[in-house]
Design a protein around this motif. Sequence first.
Motif, PDB file in Angstrom:
ATOM      1  N   THR A 199      -3.409   4.029  -1.989  1.00  0.00           N
ATOM      2  CA  THR A 199      -4.586   4.892  -1.913  1.00  0.00           C
ATOM      3  C   THR A 199      -4.265   6.288  -2.436  1.00  0.00           C
ATOM      4  N   TYR A 200      -3.085   6.786  -2.114  1.00  0.00           N
ATOM      5  CA  TYR A 200      -2.673   8.128  -2.554  1.00  0.00           C
ATOM      6  C   TYR A 200      -2.619   8.198  -4.081  1.00  0.00           C
ATOM      7  N   TYR A 201      -2.098   7.148  -4.704  1.00  0.00           N
ATOM      8  CA  TYR A 201      -1.991   7.125  -6.163  1.00  0.00           C
ATOM      9  C   TYR A 201      -3.239   6.559  -6.836  1.00  0.00           C
ATOM     10  N   ASN A 202      -4.244   6.293  -6.041  1.00  0.00           N
ATOM     11  CA  ASN A 202      -5.574   5.962  -6.537  1.00  0.00           C
ATOM     12  C   ASN A 202      -5.673   4.621  -7.271  1.00  0.00           C
ATOM     13  N   PHE A 203      -4.763   3.671  -6.942  1.00  0.00           N
ATOM     14  CA  PHE A 203      -4.976   2.318  -7.467  1.00  0.00           C
ATOM     15  C   PHE A 203      -5.375   1.373  -6.344  1.00  0.00           C
ATOM     16  N   GLY A 204      -5.469   1.901  -5.138  1.00  0.00           N
ATOM     17  CA  GLY A 204      -6.025   1.190  -3.992  1.00  0.00           C
ATOM     18  C   GLY A 204      -7.128   2.047  -3.395  1.00  0.00           C
ATOM     19  N   GLY A 205      -8.266   1.445  -3.090  1.00  0.00           N
ATOM     20  CA  GLY A 205      -9.397   2.212  -2.597  1.00  0.00           C
ATOM     21  C   GLY A 205      -9.235   2.651  -1.145  1.00  0.00           C
ATOM     22  N   LEU A 206     -10.286   3.295  -0.630  1.00  0.00           N
ATOM     23  CA  LEU A 206     -10.254   3.808   0.735  1.00  0.00           C
ATOM     24  C   LEU A 206     -10.165   2.678   1.752  1.00  0.00           C
ATOM     25  N   TYR A 207     -10.821   1.551   1.453  1.00  0.00           N
ATOM     26  CA  TYR A 207     -10.766   0.466   2.432  1.00  0.00           C
ATOM     27  C   TYR A 207      -9.369  -0.142   2.495  1.00  0.00           C
ATOM     28  N   VAL A 208      -8.641  -0.128   1.357  1.00  0.00           N
ATOM     29  CA  VAL A 208      -7.249  -0.574   1.361  1.00  0.00           C
ATOM     30  C   VAL A 208      -6.422   0.345   2.246  1.00  0.00           C
ATOM     31  N   GLY A 209      -6.681   1.656   2.124  1.00  0.00           N
ATOM     32  CA  GLY A 209      -5.985   2.623   2.966  1.00  0.00           C
ATOM     33  C   GLY A 209      -6.293   2.404   4.437  1.00  0.00           C
ATOM     34  N   ALA A 210      -7.567   2.082   4.740  1.00  0.00           N
ATOM     35  CA  ALA A 210      -7.976   1.873   6.129  1.00  0.00           C
ATOM     36  C   ALA A 210      -7.309   0.619   6.706  1.00  0.00           C
ATOM     37  N   VAL A 211      -7.292  -0.469   5.913  1.00  0.00           N
ATOM     38  CA  VAL A 211      -6.655  -1.714   6.362  1.00  0.00           C
ATOM     39  C   VAL A 211      -5.158  -1.497   6.563  1.00  0.00           C
ATOM     40  N   SER A 212      -4.525  -0.809   5.612  1.00  0.00           N
ATOM     41  CA  SER A 212      -3.089  -0.552   5.698  1.00  0.00           C
ATOM     42  C   SER A 212      -2.756   0.311   6.906  1.00  0.00           C
ATOM     43  N   LEU A 213      -3.579   1.309   7.142  1.00  0.00           N
ATOM     44  CA  LEU A 213      -3.341   2.204   8.278  1.00  0.00           C
ATOM     45  C   LEU A 213      -3.506   1.457   9.597  1.00  0.00           C
ATOM     46  N   LEU A 214      -4.533   0.642   9.685  1.00  0.00           N
ATOM     47  CA  LEU A 214      -4.775  -0.123  10.907  1.00  0.00           C
ATOM     48  C   LEU A 214      -3.614  -1.086  11.172  1.00  0.00           C
ATOM     49  N   CYS A 215      -3.174  -1.805  10.124  1.00  0.00           N
ATOM     50  CA  CYS A 215      -2.060  -2.741  10.281  1.00  0.00           C
ATOM     51  C   CYS A 215      -0.764  -2.008  10.624  1.00  0.00           C
ATOM     52  N   SER A 216      -0.558  -0.855   9.996  1.00  0.00           N
ATOM     53  CA  SER A 216       0.668  -0.092  10.240  1.00  0.00           C
ATOM     54  C   SER A 216       0.727   0.429  11.678  1.00  0.00           C
ATOM     55  N   PHE A 217      -0.404   0.902  12.186  1.00  0.00           N
ATOM     56  CA  PHE A 217      -0.427   1.407  13.567  1.00  0.00           C
ATOM     57  C   PHE A 217      -0.258   0.270  14.573  1.00  0.00           C
ATOM     58  N   ALA A 218      -0.816  -0.899  14.265  1.00  0.00           N
ATOM     59  CA  ALA A 218      -0.619  -2.055  15.141  1.00  0.00           C
ATOM     60  C   ALA A 218       0.857  -2.452  15.138  1.00  0.00           C
ATOM     61  N   PHE A 219       1.471  -2.467  13.966  1.00  0.00           N
ATOM     62  CA  PHE A 219       2.893  -2.770  13.810  1.00  0.00           C
ATOM     63  C   PHE A 219       3.724  -1.744  14.578  1.00  0.00           C
ATOM     64  N   LEU A 220       3.320  -0.478  14.451  1.00  0.00           N
ATOM     65  CA  LEU A 220       4.043   0.611  15.117  1.00  0.00           C
ATOM     66  C   LEU A 220       3.942   0.477  16.636  1.00  0.00           C
ATOM     67  N   TYR A 221       2.801   0.025  17.123  1.00  0.00           N
ATOM     68  CA  TYR A 221       2.626  -0.168  18.563  1.00  0.00           C
ATOM     69  C   TYR A 221       3.656  -1.161  19.102  1.00  0.00           C
ATOM     70  N   PHE A 222       3.843  -2.259  18.393  1.00  0.00           N
ATOM     71  CA  PHE A 222       4.802  -3.264  18.858  1.00  0.00           C
ATOM     72  C   PHE A 222       6.243  -2.756  18.753  1.00  0.00           C
ATOM     73  N   ALA A 223       6.517  -1.930  17.736  1.00  0.00           N
ATOM     74  CA  ALA A 223       7.853  -1.337  17.606  1.00  0.00           C
ATOM     75  C   ALA A 223       8.106  -0.345  18.736  1.00  0.00           C
ATOM     76  N   PHE A 224       7.062   0.417  19.110  1.00  0.00           N
ATOM     77  CA  PHE A 224       7.187   1.378  20.219  1.00  0.00           C
ATOM     78  C   PHE A 224       7.386   0.639  21.537  1.00  0.00           C
ATOM     79  N   ASN A 225       6.712  -0.497  21.670  1.00  0.00           N
ATOM     80  CA  ASN A 225       6.857  -1.312  22.870  1.00  0.00           C
ATOM     81  C   ASN A 225       8.302  -1.824  23.005  1.00  0.00           C
ATOM     82  N   LEU A 226       8.906  -2.180  21.868  1.00  0.00           N
ATOM     83  CA  LEU A 226      10.315  -2.594  21.882  1.00  0.00           C
ATOM     84  C   LEU A 226      11.204  -1.427  22.285  1.00  0.00           C
ATOM     85  N   LEU A 227      10.886  -0.233  21.806  1.00  0.00           N
ATOM     86  CA  LEU A 227      11.660   0.951  22.149  1.00  0.00           C
ATOM     87  C   LEU A 227      11.612   1.228  23.649  1.00  0.00           C
TER      88      LEU A 227
END
Length: 285
Positions: A224-252
């Motif tokens: 999204t930053y380099y403008n070859f992925g749209g805003l919805y790609v950024g939204a999906v990536s952000l949502l997946c990344s935060f979900a992934f981060l939640y499970f990593a934090f839970n492990l911590l």
Amino acid sequence: MRWSDFSKLIKFRLTFLVVFSASISFLIGSKVNGEIVWKNWALLIIGGFLVTGAANGFNEIIEKDLDKLMLRTADRPLPSGRMTNGQALVLSLFMGIAGTYILGHLNLTTGYLSVFSIFLYAFIYTPAKRKSPVAVFIGAIPGALPPLIGYVAAHPKIDYIALVLFGIQFVWQFPHFWAIAWVLDDDYKLAGFRLLPSGKRDATSAAITFLFTLILVPVSLLPTYYNFGGLYVGAVSLLCSFAFLYFAFNLLLKQDISSAKKLMYSSFFYLPIVQLALLFDFVGK
């Protein structure tokens, strides 16, 4: 030779995921190139399957005696005696040569990258697993090459899009692999593998796993930053990344096998969802 033994030799499920990743990147590269050559897409899948199968075959030949020591791998065809080293070597050499030829037929860069991936995975990463946790960093390079190979197979130039696709898969591998290593640490230690960041299940390993999952958040937004992925790609990536981060934090927080399993399972969903979102965005343009 039974299909089940051949499937275990080439680690069929892993090979399938590798080829899936490369095929998605091929379609993205094709959109950048302006057309999809489906014949080349089929050649990429066949060649990618053979190259990945060869790398896994060489890996199992080298680790035959170590696989005997682990419950998870003792039933593979080589340690169980259902296949000889010679048979596995012939199959792996054939797959490696045939796969490299097919990918090299698409373009030379794709062929060179496929040879490099086999060499680095089978002959550098594999022996390094018993030496140091640094092996995970070595293994992350061939592990991240499939999207690069797939993209270059369609668009024979390593541009910033190719590097971003490589970068996302490169960073993703660390929490993915460390979660697996946490779950299987007891089994890995039977073979002398040192794969967790600190060498054991502790706060340091959990913290480093969390850190790399955190790094994945901005990396996943690069399309999204380099403008070859749209805003919805950024939204999906952000949502997946935060979900992934939640499970990593839970492990911590908990530092237990149950939390590591949840992180591991979430990693299986993360990558294909992000890659498919990017592909569908390209298709819609």
